[in-house]
Design an enzyme around this catalytic site. Structure first.
Site, mmCIF file in Angstrom:
data_model
loop_
_atom_site.group_PDB
_atom_site.id
_atom_site.type_symbol
_atom_site.label_atom_id
_atom_site.label_comp_id
_atom_site.label_asym_id
_atom_site.label_seq_id
_atom_site.Cartn_x
_atom_site.Cartn_y
_atom_site.Cartn_z
ATOM 1 N N GLU A 167 15.475 28.559 17.984
ATOM 2 C CA GLU A 167 16.864 28.748 17.589
ATOM 3 C C GLU A 167 17.067 30.086 16.898
ATOM 4 O O GLU A 167 18.164 30.647 16.946
ATOM 5 C CB GLU A 167 17.297 27.602 16.662
ATOM 6 C CG GLU A 167 18.780 27.566 16.337
ATOM 7 C CD GLU A 167 19.174 28.387 15.107
ATOM 8 O OE1 GLU A 167 20.383 28.590 14.908
ATOM 9 O OE2 GLU A 167 18.276 28.813 14.353
ATOM 10 N N ASP A 225 16.636 25.959 6.025
ATOM 11 C CA ASP A 225 17.028 26.250 7.410
ATOM 12 C C ASP A 225 15.854 26.048 8.355
ATOM 13 O O ASP A 225 15.117 26.979 8.643
ATOM 14 C CB ASP A 225 17.556 27.675 7.500
ATOM 15 C CG ASP A 225 18.100 28.034 8.863
ATOM 16 O OD1 ASP A 225 18.381 27.125 9.658
ATOM 17 O OD2 ASP A 225 18.250 29.237 9.125
ATOM 18 N N HIS A 237 16.836 32.074 5.413
ATOM 19 C CA HIS A 237 16.127 33.309 5.747
ATOM 20 C C HIS A 237 15.702 34.118 4.519
ATOM 21 O O HIS A 237 15.193 35.226 4.664
ATOM 22 C CB HIS A 237 16.970 34.210 6.666
ATOM 23 C CG HIS A 237 17.385 33.546 7.947
ATOM 24 N ND1 HIS A 237 18.114 34.206 8.925
ATOM 25 C CD2 HIS A 237 17.183 32.292 8.425
ATOM 26 C CE1 HIS A 237 18.330 33.384 9.944
ATOM 27 N NE2 HIS A 237 17.772 32.207 9.647
ATOM 28 N N ASP A 260 11.948 25.611 14.573
ATOM 29 C CA ASP A 260 11.387 26.926 14.259
ATOM 30 C C ASP A 260 11.959 27.499 12.974
ATOM 31 O O ASP A 260 12.963 27.015 12.422
ATOM 32 C CB ASP A 260 11.616 27.906 15.415
ATOM 33 C CG ASP A 260 13.094 28.142 15.708
ATOM 34 O OD1 ASP A 260 13.873 27.171 15.648
ATOM 35 O OD2 ASP A 260 13.467 29.290 15.994
#
Length: 353
Positions: free
Chosen positions: A125, A95, A329, A71
């Site tokens: 996650e 990530d 992110h 994810d």
């Protein structure tokens, strides 16, 4: 479907995985693609929701785990992927779809490693721990993990070994007062003003730096949110400071909580979240072999990762992946193509000895 040519190239595979939108909770399609790719191998494949587990059954003397989550955080005008020179841009590139792609590439292209390998591709996650696919797997089918003696989580480390991880706790430090009209403030007791000593203790706090197996873990105690107030003309009767404590893995959760209570002695402290850290795990023979293959000294993982879940199961583990953790992110998230190739090459050498 992920074609043979794509699976054979970790860069092309990273791009293909990034171009499957898989924000947490929406991993069905990417899990389907991963399961289909693994089903075409000799691996034993099982699926639990949107978590896919594939295992070699070669009767090797040691089993290791390679794990990566499927994810991503929500998209931010960074989907689909694009390539510019040595950089692949897009949500999840660092990530951690580049690391997950390396694991999937190895699962498909390395049928006879010197260790038995359990590959775990899991969901959720990036959201609440209760939904984490690795946690659910560990709770419901721990036997699929506990026969391993070592684990590698391919979280972003920019191609360096990052041992263990910090533990984390979130607490609410609360002050109370008495409401009154702000024109007659002396009739009340301002809870926001009473929070000043909390902030002063945080301002004066000096973090501890701990070296474990050559990895320096920096602790930190920080206010991350503050809430208080009723209306523009009312003296507030409550103020809550949310504090995050990142602690070195030489403290367990109980010791960390005792430290937080000591810092905020005299205040109402409520613990709302806690997760243990993990020691570096560098003494395991497989870890030493991987360190030798990387050829660079390890460093501490400054953050919490799922290696802590392996540590709870008694499995030493470390983080090693191609992405840069500082880009996780972010809207401009990207990964260097040569890092993907380099990490895949190191992992292949390690698996073959």
């Amino acid at each position: 479907m992920l074609t043979h040519d794509v699976l054979a190239d970790p860069i092309a595979l990273t791009r293909a995985l990034v171009d499957i939108e898989s924000v947490s909770g929406n991993e069905a399609e990417i899990a389907d693609r991963v399961e289909q790719a693994l089903a075409a191998t000799e691996l034993k494949v099982e699926r639990f929701g949107h978590t896919v587990v594939a295992r070699t059954e070669l009767d090797r003397p040691q089993r290791v785990v390679l794990a990566g989550h499927l994810d991503t955080v929500p998209l931010h005008d960074n989907f689909p992927s694009r390539t510019e020179g040595n950089l692949l841009w897009g949500c999840g590139t660092a990530d951690m779809k580049s690391g997950t792609a390396v694991a999937l590439h190895l699962a498909v292209t390395e049928p006879a490693p010197r260790h038995d390998v359990t590959y775990v591709f899991y969901d959720c996650e990036e959201v609440d721990s209760a939904r984490n696919g690795l946690k659910i797997l560990a709770d419901r089918s721990p036997h699929l993990l506990t026969d391993a003696s070592f684990a590698v989580l391919l979280e972003p480390t920019h191609g360096l070994i990052e041992g263990g991880c910090q533990g984390t706790q979130r607490v609410l430090v609360r002050t109370t007062g008495k409401r009154a009209h702000s024109a007659r403030s002396w009739l009340g007791d301002n809870a926001i003003h009473k929070a000043a000593p909390i902030l002063e203790r945080l301002r004066r706090y000096r973090e501890r730096i701990v070296s474990i197996d050559g990895c320096e873990f920096h602790e930190g105690l920080n206010a991350v949110r503050i809430a208080g107030g009723v209306a523009g003309n009312v003296i507030p009767d409550e103020c809550v400071v949310e504090v995050n404590f990142r602690f070195a893995p030489d403290r367990d959760e109980e010791a960390a909580a005792a430290h937080v209570r000591e810092v905020f002695d005299g205040f109402d402290v409520e613990f709302v979240d806690s997760a243990p850290g993990a020691p570096p795990g560098l003494d395991a023979p497989a870890a030493r072999e991987l360190l030798a293959a990387v050829g660079e000294p390890p460093r501490a993982k400054l953050g919490w990762t799922d290696v802590a879940r392996f540590a709870v199961l008694g499995i030493p583990g470390l983080n090693f992946g191609p992405g840069d953790p500082n880009l996780a992110h972010k809207q401009d998230e990207h990964v260097e193509l040569d890092k993907i190739t380099a990490v895949a090459d190191v992992m292949r050498r390690w698996l073959h000895g």
